[in-house]
Write a protein that holds these residues in place. Structure first.
Motif, short mmCIF file in Angstrom:
data_model
loop_
_atom_site.label_atom_id
_atom_site.label_comp_id
_atom_site.label_asym_id
_atom_site.label_seq_id
_atom_site.Cartn_x
_atom_site.Cartn_y
_atom_site.Cartn_z
N GLY A 14 -16.35 78.67 9.06
CA GLY A 14 -16.68 77.63 8.08
C GLY A 14 -15.70 77.64 6.93
O GLY A 14 -16.07 77.36 5.79
N GLY A 15 -14.46 77.96 7.23
CA GLY A 15 -13.46 78.13 6.18
C GLY A 15 -13.08 76.87 5.43
O GLY A 15 -12.47 76.95 4.37
N THR A 16 -13.44 75.72 5.97
CA THR A 16 -13.13 74.47 5.27
C THR A 16 -14.30 73.97 4.44
O THR A 16 -14.20 72.96 3.76
CB THR A 16 -12.74 73.36 6.27
OG1 THR A 16 -13.83 73.15 7.18
CG2 THR A 16 -11.49 73.74 7.06
N TYR A 38 -12.41 76.23 11.52
CA TYR A 38 -13.04 74.93 11.26
C TYR A 38 -13.64 74.43 12.56
O TYR A 38 -13.24 74.85 13.67
CB TYR A 38 -12.01 73.92 10.72
CG TYR A 38 -11.04 73.41 11.76
CD1 TYR A 38 -11.23 72.18 12.38
CD2 TYR A 38 -9.93 74.17 12.13
CE1 TYR A 38 -10.34 71.71 13.34
CE2 TYR A 38 -9.03 73.71 13.09
CZ TYR A 38 -9.24 72.48 13.69
OH TYR A 38 -8.37 72.02 14.65
N LEU A 39 -14.63 73.56 12.44
CA LEU A 39 -15.21 72.91 13.60
C LEU A 39 -14.58 71.54 13.82
O LEU A 39 -14.06 71.25 14.89
CB LEU A 39 -16.72 72.76 13.44
CG LEU A 39 -17.44 71.96 14.54
CD1 LEU A 39 -17.28 72.65 15.90
CD2 LEU A 39 -18.90 71.76 14.21
N SER A 40 -14.59 70.69 12.77
CA SER A 40 -14.09 69.33 12.93
C SER A 40 -13.17 68.87 11.81
O SER A 40 -12.44 67.90 11.98
CB SER A 40 -15.27 68.35 13.04
OG SER A 40 -16.10 68.44 11.90
N ILE A 60 -3.49 81.17 9.41
CA ILE A 60 -3.47 80.28 10.56
C ILE A 60 -4.79 79.51 10.55
O ILE A 60 -5.73 79.87 9.83
CB ILE A 60 -3.32 81.02 11.91
CG1 ILE A 60 -4.51 81.95 12.15
CG2 ILE A 60 -2.01 81.78 11.95
CD1 ILE A 60 -4.55 82.54 13.55
N ILE A 61 -4.86 78.45 11.34
CA ILE A 61 -6.12 77.74 11.49
C ILE A 61 -6.60 77.90 12.92
O ILE A 61 -5.80 77.92 13.87
CB ILE A 61 -6.02 76.25 11.11
CG1 ILE A 61 -4.98 75.51 11.94
CG2 ILE A 61 -5.71 76.12 9.63
CD1 ILE A 61 -4.93 74.01 11.66
N VAL A 62 -7.92 78.08 13.07
CA VAL A 62 -8.52 78.23 14.40
C VAL A 62 -9.73 77.31 14.50
O VAL A 62 -10.55 77.25 13.60
CB VAL A 62 -8.93 79.69 14.68
CG1 VAL A 62 -7.71 80.58 14.81
CG2 VAL A 62 -9.87 80.24 13.62
N GLN A 63 -9.80 76.58 15.59
CA GLN A 63 -10.92 75.66 15.79
C GLN A 63 -11.90 76.28 16.77
O GLN A 63 -11.51 76.96 17.73
CB GLN A 63 -10.40 74.33 16.35
CG GLN A 63 -11.41 73.19 16.35
CD GLN A 63 -12.37 73.23 17.53
OE1 GLN A 63 -12.05 73.77 18.58
NE2 GLN A 63 -13.55 72.64 17.36
#
Length: 253
Positions: A14-16, A38-40, A60-63
Motif C-alpha cells: 500500500g505504498g501509494t 501498489y495495486l492499481s 523500485i515499484i512492485v505491483q
C-alpha cells in the motif's frame, strides 16, 4: 542518535496510499532501499519512485494483489532480483469498503478485511521471514488502527480484520523471536494526510474531546513510528501494539 537504515531493504505494501507514501519517503530518507507496492495506482508509484531517485535514494515499484499468495511471491521474486532480500516488511495495504451496521454489512466486506488484514500478513510472513531467519535479523511491522480498541458502531468488518491481524502478529512475535526478528504493530488514530491537509483538518471537536493532546496526528508521525520500529533503536521491542493516537486509546496492563 539518528535512525539509520543504510544497507537495509524495505517493502511497504500500500505504498501509494495516504499513509504508505509517507512511510516510503521516510524509510528512503533513513537510507533504506524501498520496494513501493501498489495495486492499481501506478502513476503515484512512479511519482514516488522518481522523487526518491531525485533525492539520491534507491527504490523500485512492485505491483500485486496482497490478498493472493501467488501475487506476493511474484513480488518477492522481483524484489530479490532487483534489490535483494527484504530486511523490513511494512504491511500497510488494506481493502477499502463502505462502513455500515453489522445487520447491513455485506459478508463480502468481512471477507475482504480478513483477506487484507489477516491473510496478507500470513502470506508476507511465509514469503519474507525465512530469509530473515537465515540472517537472524529482520523487522515485520503491521499497520493496525485505534478502531481495534474502540469497537464503535459501523466498524465491525474493519475491527474484525484488524483484531484478527493482531492475533497473528502476537503469535508470530513468539515464533520468530529466537531469530532476532521483531514483530510489531503501529495503530494510527484519525490522521491528517495529503488529501485533507490545509482543508480545516483537525477541527472535529467531537473527536478531539477524547484526545489528551487535543489534536489529530499527521501522517509523518505515523511514518516516524514505523521508521523507529524498523531500526536498531527498537531491537528489543517485539510483540508491541503501539497506538499513535495522541492518547485517544491507551492499552491497559
Amino acid at each position: 542518535m539518528k535512525i539509520d537504515l543504510t544497507g537495509k531493504i524495505a517493502l511497504v505494501t500500500g505504498g501509494t496510499g495516504e499513509l504508505g507514501r509517507v512511510m516510503v519517503r521516510t524509510l528512503a530518507n533513513c537510507g533504506a532501499k524501498v520496494a513501493i507496492h501498489y495495486l492499481s495506482n501506478r502513476t503515484k508509484a512512479e511519482e514516488l519512485l522518481e522523487e526518491i531517485q531525485d533525492d539520491g535514494g534507491t527504490a523500485i515499484i512492485v505491483q500485486g494483489d496482497i490478498t493472493k499468495e501467488a501475487s506476493i511471491l511474484n513480488m518477492k521474486q522481483q524484489i530479490d532480483a532487483e534489490l535483494g532480500e527484504v530486511d523490513i516488511v511494512v504491511a500497510n495495504a488494506v481493502v477499502q469498503y463502505t462502513w455500515t451496521s453489522i445487520l447491513e454489512q455485506s459478508p463480502k466486506d468481512y471477507q475482504s478485511q480478513f483477506d487484507s488484514c489477516v491473510m496478507q500478513s500470513v502470506y508476507l510472513a511465509k514469503a519474507f521471514i525465512p530469509a530473515m531467519q537465515a540472517k537472524r535479523s529482520g523487522r515485520f511491522i503491521g499497520i493496525n488502527t485505534e478502531c481495534s480498541m474502540q469497537n464503535f458502531p459501523n466498524q465491525s468488518a474493519y475491527v474484525a480484520g484488524k483484531r484478527g491481524m493482531d492475533g497473528v502478529y502476537r503469535v508470530l512475535a513468539k515464533e520468530v523471536g529466537e531469530f532476532q526478528i521483531t514483530v510489531n504493530q503501529v495503530a494510527p488514530g484519525w490522521t491528517i494526510s495529503e488529501k485533507d491537509r490545509g482543508d480545516d483538518a483537525g477541527s472535529d471537536e467531537a473527536y478531539l474531546q477524547g484526545v489528551p493532546l487535543k489534536r489529530r496526528g499527521v501522517d509523518q508521525e505515523i511514518a516516524n513510528a514505523v521508521a523507529f520500529l524498523a531500526s536498531d533503536l527498537a531491537s528489543f521491542i517485539t510483540g508491541a501494539f503501539i497506538p499513535v493516537t495522541g492518547g485517544n486509546v491507551m492499552p491497559a496492563i
